[in-house]
Design an enzyme around this catalytic site. Structure first.
Site, mmCIF file in Angstrom:
data_model
loop_
_atom_site.group_PDB
_atom_site.id
_atom_site.type_symbol
_atom_site.label_atom_id
_atom_site.label_comp_id
_atom_site.label_asym_id
_atom_site.label_seq_id
_atom_site.Cartn_x
_atom_site.Cartn_y
_atom_site.Cartn_z
ATOM 1 N N SER A 92 0.827 -1.207 0.000
ATOM 2 C CA SER A 92 0.000 0.000 0.000
ATOM 3 C C SER A 92 0.864 1.262 0.000
ATOM 4 O O SER A 92 0.355 2.359 -0.235
ATOM 5 C CB SER A 92 -0.941 -0.003 1.211
ATOM 6 O OG SER A 92 -0.190 -0.024 2.407
ATOM 7 N N HIS A 93 2.154 1.120 0.283
ATOM 8 C CA HIS A 93 3.044 2.278 0.244
ATOM 9 C C HIS A 93 4.209 2.102 -0.726
ATOM 10 O O HIS A 93 5.185 2.830 -0.677
ATOM 11 C CB HIS A 93 3.578 2.590 1.649
ATOM 12 C CG HIS A 93 2.509 3.074 2.563
ATOM 13 N ND1 HIS A 93 1.737 2.225 3.314
ATOM 14 C CD2 HIS A 93 2.035 4.331 2.806
ATOM 15 C CE1 HIS A 93 0.850 2.933 4.006
ATOM 16 N NE2 HIS A 93 1.022 4.206 3.722
ATOM 17 N N ASP A 149 -4.669 0.497 2.247
ATOM 18 C CA ASP A 149 -5.201 -0.861 2.182
ATOM 19 C C ASP A 149 -6.687 -0.868 1.827
ATOM 20 O O ASP A 149 -7.164 -1.800 1.179
ATOM 21 C CB ASP A 149 -4.960 -1.584 3.516
ATOM 22 C CG ASP A 149 -3.498 -1.996 3.676
ATOM 23 O OD1 ASP A 149 -2.839 -2.259 2.646
ATOM 24 O OD2 ASP A 149 -3.011 -2.038 4.818
#
Lengths: 341, 341
Positions: A52-53, A193
């Site tokens: 997610s990053h 997420d």
């Protein structure tokens, strides 16, 4: 952190991915210095399985830079305020180059005073928080950081969203193994997420968020489209999220998660807030004993049947990436390459 | 925090309750200084409606002092380690007199260095944690404290208890009103509240703990008799509890929650661990603006429909106690008086 989405995977050497991202950041308005810091941060997240990053964030970085909302060429101003206090004005740029500009001074102060704080304001943070703290633990220091973000979390007992996902990250050295590191949103889930689940068409567990009417929902799109997240752990997570607003925004001189208005910048995604880091030198009280004690803690947790330490999955993914290259979807790699055009 | 148990209530002026507790502590082996600190702490908790840490604790203090497990006459040794670092050896006594002995030096350092840390070890903490942080906020400072306790919490994903209830307390000044203060166990419930529920014959909500077989239970007695608590908020609360072990024990030189053996001291109840306090001077970055920003945060939380701020109930109870006296059960007062005999 999330599981990777579906689609054929490719493996790219870390250095190649970092170089590619550096070129993308530079191509889209970042200085060489800023691009280097962000490229290292983002490839590290992808390498460690923090999808997610990882490269998932690149389109958001690019649209934000294009919108004029963030200054990719900002030069942070570091102020040596007091024996244990460093302040950085990120000048409307990203938080990571501001931290990088102050890191050495912060470490020197922590080693001399025993503890030091770094207060960053006027900064944009769009990345995972653990890369900000882990390097301090690599140098034998204990680090704690908080960053506030953008209104998307309903305080416990309230009716409307106010707080950001407001993560807390912590890192401590551990003898004979990588540092103990965790990075947790104080929301029930990280915002990235939720986006990944929405994209994948997946439902969420219960208790993560509410829809636009404030009703509980398991639909990630309902959370993203007018709804909101809940804090983790009820009133306790909510109190921690409040603390993050106070430390990361009120104390640094940054914006609260609800204070910035990006409506004039379509495509803007990066919260314009503040960040606090606290670094402690554990050798002050216990000499070189701390890392050994840290190791004893880990061994006791394992003896109690703990199957996975916080951060352990990241290190496993990192090892695999060092052997085989960093995994990303073939389609993601194509999209990244297209951003160079 | 808990609701008061049943039984006829009496109201006692704060100063009278404090004087009574001081005599009890002295009668049972504390020096005048230590008795004064503990009496103020314990009457403050009772006054503020924090019943699990009010006079409810006195029998535990008394039996512990009688067992020889804690030294009620200990003189803490304060060491000025570095410009931002104070260390205290509590000499096997209570943590609160150790903090009191170091408080002034800690404040001076925080005002000069911008941040300072107090590391207490060889200490017993059997009280609420918010009285340790609130006074710093009264002086315009931001304070964070953690203390580990005794094994009674199963780490998330493990099979056996290891951590203590390991609370985190935070205090920050707020313009025009009392400080923002919270004090939360990182367990799903505070241990004292489980004891109060067991005594009252009440059942707990689900998700608080497990029985001696590791199975979920809502029976507080099953938790106390061979069972254990769970962390709040799953893996996130568990990671915070781990962080408290690292900061309060490993970093200070204190014991982890599972390291002390009081089996030779029947009646001993006080965890022999360590405590960490971090104090930040918010005027370093923002001058006098912090408390105003803190107030803005509170107003926004209220505008979002928040019915009760963290700490608000304590201040309400405190006001009532100032008008009408501190409430305690008639039977409790009788038991206290009997302890003077």
């Amino acid at each position: 952190m999330s599981t990777p989405s579906h689609g054929p995977l490719v493996r790219v050497p870390f250095a190649d991915l970092q170089a590619l991202l550096q070129r993308i950041f530079q191509r889209h308005g970042c200085s060489e210095t800023v691009a280097g810091v962000l490229a290292h941060n983002c490839s590290s997240a992808q390498r460690d399985g923090a999808h997610s990053h990882g490269v998932f964030r690149i389109p958001g970085y690019v649209s934000t830079l294009a919108s004029g909302w963030v200054d990719g060429r900002a030069t942070p101003t570091v102020t040596d305020v007091a024996p244990g206090y460093v302040r950085v004005d990120a000048a409307g740029g990203f938080a990571q180059p501001a931290l990088a500009a102050a890191r050495q001074l912060l470490i020197e102060k922590a080693r001399k005073a025993g503890i030091a704080v770094l207060a960053i304001h006027n900064s944009h943070h769009f990345a995972a928080l653990w890369p900000d703290v882990e390097p301090f633990a690599d140098q034998g220091l204990v680090a704690l950081s908080v960053v506030n973000s953008m209104t998307c979390v309903v305080p416990h007992g309230a009716r409307k969203p106010l707080f950001g996902t407001n993560p807390i990250a912590f890192a401590a050295p551990c003898a004979g193994q990588p540092p103990i590191v965790f990075d947790m949103a104080t929301s029930a889930m990280a915002h990235g997420d939720v986006q990944i689940a929405a994209r994948a068409g997946e439902q969420l567990a219960e208790g993560m968020g509410v829809d636009a009417q404030g009703q509980p929902t398991t639909d990630p799109r309902a959370i993203l489209e007018g709804g909101a997240l809940l804090p983790f752990g009820g009133h306790k997570g909510s109190a921690l999220s409040m603390m993050v607003e106070l430390l990361a925004a009120a104390l640094t001189g940054g914006h609260f998660s609800w204070e910035f208005d990006w409506s004039g910048h379509p495509g803007a995604k990066t919260p314009w807030t503040g960040q606090l880091l606290i670094v402690i030198d554990p050798s002050m009280a216990e000499g070189s004993r701390f890392a050994q004690r840290s190791r004893e803690l880990v061994e006791h947790m394992q003896a109690c049947g703990l199957s996975r330490m916080p951060g352990e999955r990241r290190y496993r993914e990192r090892e695999a990436a060092e052997r085989e290259g960093v995994a990303l979807q073939e389609q993601e790699l194509q999209s990244l390459t297209a951003l160079l055009g």
